[in-house]
Design a protein around this motif. Structure first.
Motif, PDB file in Angstrom:
ATOM      1  N   GLU A  86      37.607  30.827  46.051  1.00  0.00           N
ATOM      2  CA  GLU A  86      38.835  31.216  46.763  1.00  0.00           C
ATOM      3  C   GLU A  86      40.045  30.445  46.232  1.00  0.00           C
ATOM      4  O   GLU A  86      41.137  31.017  46.093  1.00  0.00           O
ATOM      5  CB  GLU A  86      38.669  30.996  48.265  1.00  0.00           C
ATOM      6  CG  GLU A  86      39.821  31.582  49.041  1.00  0.00           C
ATOM      7  CD  GLU A  86      39.612  31.616  50.535  1.00  0.00           C
ATOM      8  OE1 GLU A  86      40.602  31.868  51.233  1.00  0.00           O
ATOM      9  OE2 GLU A  86      38.471  31.394  51.017  1.00  0.00           O
ATOM     10  N   HIS A  90      43.383  32.331  44.617  1.00  0.00           N
ATOM     11  CA  HIS A  90      44.758  32.111  45.069  1.00  0.00           C
ATOM     12  C   HIS A  90      45.644  31.526  43.970  1.00  0.00           C
ATOM     13  O   HIS A  90      46.860  31.705  44.003  1.00  0.00           O
ATOM     14  CB  HIS A  90      44.780  31.249  46.328  1.00  0.00           C
ATOM     15  CG  HIS A  90      44.267  31.984  47.519  1.00  0.00           C
ATOM     16  ND1 HIS A  90      44.944  33.038  48.106  1.00  0.00           N
ATOM     17  CD2 HIS A  90      43.129  31.851  48.229  1.00  0.00           C
ATOM     18  CE1 HIS A  90      44.259  33.516  49.120  1.00  0.00           C
ATOM     19  NE2 HIS A  90      43.133  32.809  49.215  1.00  0.00           N
ATOM     20  N   LYS A  91      45.033  30.872  42.984  1.00  0.00           N
ATOM     21  CA  LYS A  91      45.808  30.374  41.845  1.00  0.00           C
ATOM     22  C   LYS A  91      46.226  31.517  40.921  1.00  0.00           C
ATOM     23  O   LYS A  91      47.166  31.371  40.143  1.00  0.00           O
ATOM     24  CB  LYS A  91      44.995  29.345  41.041  1.00  0.00           C
ATOM     25  CG  LYS A  91      44.942  27.987  41.675  1.00  0.00           C
ATOM     26  CD  LYS A  91      44.211  27.015  40.759  1.00  0.00           C
ATOM     27  CE  LYS A  91      44.225  25.617  41.326  1.00  0.00           C
ATOM     28  NZ  LYS A  91      43.592  24.653  40.419  1.00  0.00           N
ATOM     29  N   GLN A  92      45.480  32.619  40.985  1.00  0.00           N
ATOM     30  CA  GLN A  92      45.769  33.785  40.150  1.00  0.00           C
ATOM     31  C   GLN A  92      45.904  35.004  41.063  1.00  0.00           C
ATOM     32  O   GLN A  92      44.988  35.835  41.155  1.00  0.00           O
ATOM     33  CB  GLN A  92      44.654  34.004  39.140  1.00  0.00           C
ATOM     34  CG  GLN A  92      44.462  32.849  38.192  1.00  0.00           C
ATOM     35  CD  GLN A  92      43.238  33.049  37.307  1.00  0.00           C
ATOM     36  OE1 GLN A  92      42.571  34.070  37.316  1.00  0.00           O
ATOM     37  NE2 GLN A  92      42.939  32.032  36.518  1.00  0.00           N
ATOM     38  N   PRO A  93      47.045  35.135  41.748  1.00  0.00           N
ATOM     39  CA  PRO A  93      47.208  36.220  42.728  1.00  0.00           C
ATOM     40  C   PRO A  93      46.974  37.618  42.153  1.00  0.00           C
ATOM     41  O   PRO A  93      46.609  38.537  42.881  1.00  0.00           O
ATOM     42  CB  PRO A  93      48.654  36.064  43.217  1.00  0.00           C
ATOM     43  CG  PRO A  93      49.061  34.687  42.824  1.00  0.00           C
ATOM     44  CD  PRO A  93      48.208  34.292  41.661  1.00  0.00           C
ATOM     45  N   SER A  94      47.169  37.773  40.853  1.00  0.00           N
ATOM     46  CA  SER A  94      46.958  39.091  40.253  1.00  0.00           C
ATOM     47  C   SER A  94      45.508  39.556  40.428  1.00  0.00           C
ATOM     48  O   SER A  94      45.233  40.755  40.472  1.00  0.00           O
ATOM     49  CB  SER A  94      47.337  39.092  38.777  1.00  0.00           C
ATOM     50  OG  SER A  94      46.512  38.193  38.060  1.00  0.00           O
ATOM     51  N   LEU A  96      43.528  39.082  43.147  1.00  0.00           N
ATOM     52  CA  LEU A  96      43.401  39.697  44.473  1.00  0.00           C
ATOM     53  C   LEU A  96      44.177  40.997  44.541  1.00  0.00           C
ATOM     54  O   LEU A  96      43.741  41.953  45.195  1.00  0.00           O
ATOM     55  CB  LEU A  96      43.871  38.738  45.567  1.00  0.00           C
ATOM     56  CG  LEU A  96      42.878  37.692  46.019  1.00  0.00           C
ATOM     57  CD1 LEU A  96      43.475  36.791  47.094  1.00  0.00           C
ATOM     58  CD2 LEU A  96      41.594  38.322  46.533  1.00  0.00           C
ATOM     59  N   GLU A  97      45.314  41.059  43.874  1.00  0.00           N
ATOM     60  CA  GLU A  97      46.090  42.309  43.841  1.00  0.00           C
ATOM     61  C   GLU A  97      45.270  43.408  43.172  1.00  0.00           C
ATOM     62  O   GLU A  97      45.244  44.548  43.651  1.00  0.00           O
ATOM     63  CB  GLU A  97      47.409  42.092  43.108  1.00  0.00           C
ATOM     64  CG  GLU A  97      48.398  41.231  43.875  1.00  0.00           C
ATOM     65  CD  GLU A  97      49.596  40.825  43.036  1.00  0.00           C
ATOM     66  OE1 GLU A  97      49.884  41.468  42.004  1.00  0.00           O
ATOM     67  OE2 GLU A  97      50.247  39.839  43.417  1.00  0.00           O
ATOM     68  N   ALA A 136      40.107  41.726  50.021  1.00  0.00           N
ATOM     69  CA  ALA A 136      41.288  40.978  49.583  1.00  0.00           C
ATOM     70  C   ALA A 136      42.113  40.542  50.787  1.00  0.00           C
ATOM     71  O   ALA A 136      42.640  39.422  50.813  1.00  0.00           O
ATOM     72  CB  ALA A 136      42.127  41.820  48.624  1.00  0.00           C
ATOM     73  N   GLY A 140      43.165  36.801  52.079  1.00  0.00           N
ATOM     74  CA  GLY A 140      44.592  36.511  52.184  1.00  0.00           C
ATOM     75  C   GLY A 140      44.985  35.887  53.514  1.00  0.00           C
ATOM     76  O   GLY A 140      46.123  35.464  53.688  1.00  0.00           O
TER      77      GLY A 140
END
Length: 193
Positions: A86, A90-94, A96-97, A136, A140
């Motif tokens: 996790e 969160h360090k690479q939001p792309s 989760l997007e 996702a 979040g």
């Protein structure tokens, strides 16, 4: 020897001094910060494999200060892996997007033969594949929050549809969240859909 291992793992089952999710998250943050090489190796290893356990043990041995802050000598590799996964999501939001834009697939109920730790991974995999955007959304939310609860409950019928027929599971939001994080990170980095 066996009893010593059971004693070390007893905090996972019935620790008289409950371990908070915040403490475990702090541990995962510490380990990810001090040992990026092994942290990445852990979250990229085969899920629930002996390699995962070996990397987790090595991290615990190499960085005892992270564990000793909380009086621990050993940590559950599944929980550790999920929380570190996790952190990297969160360090690479792309990532989760990308997951949130994936199409839903029909749920595939895990086999009734899936038990123990394999059950939670199979359950999380089913939820993730059937509702990637929901997965996702869960990740979040703030851990241990009403929003997290609402996001998990919003899986709706999938909570039963992904449950093997022979298992009765009292929903543990924290355990499920760590397995979802593991599955989502592993899938996002290995193109496993």
């Amino acid at each position: 020897m066996i009893w010593a291992m059971v004693a070390q793992l007893s905090w996972l089952i019935s620790d008289p001094k409950p371990v908070s999710n915040a403490q475990v998250r702090h541990l995962a943050t510490c380990l990810a910060a001090v040992d990026q090489r092994d942290s990445l190796a852990l979250v990229r290893s085969q899920i629930a494999s002996s390699e995962q356990g070996q990397i987790s043990q090595r991290m615990s041995s190499d960085h005892p200060a992270c564990l000793q802050r909380h009086g621990w000598s050993l940590v559950n590799s599944d929980v550790e892996r999920g929380m570190i996964s996790e952190i990297y999501l969160h360090k690479q939001p792309s990532m989760l997007e990308r997951v949130s834009r994936m199409p839903d697939k029909p749920p595939v109920r895990p086999s009734d033969a899936v038990l123990g730790r394999a059950f939670l991974y199979a359950y999380a995999t089913c939820l993730y594949r059937a509702a990637p955007a929901r997965s996702a959304t869960v990740l979040g939310t703030e851990a241990d929050s009403p929003e997290e609860r609402a996001a998990v409950v919003a899986y709706g019928d999938l909570l039963k549809g992904c449950m093997p027929n022979n298992i009765s599971y009292h929903l543990n939001f924290s355990d499920l969240r760590t397995r979802i994080a593991t599955v989502v990170y592993y899938a996002a980095t290995s193109d496993l859909t």
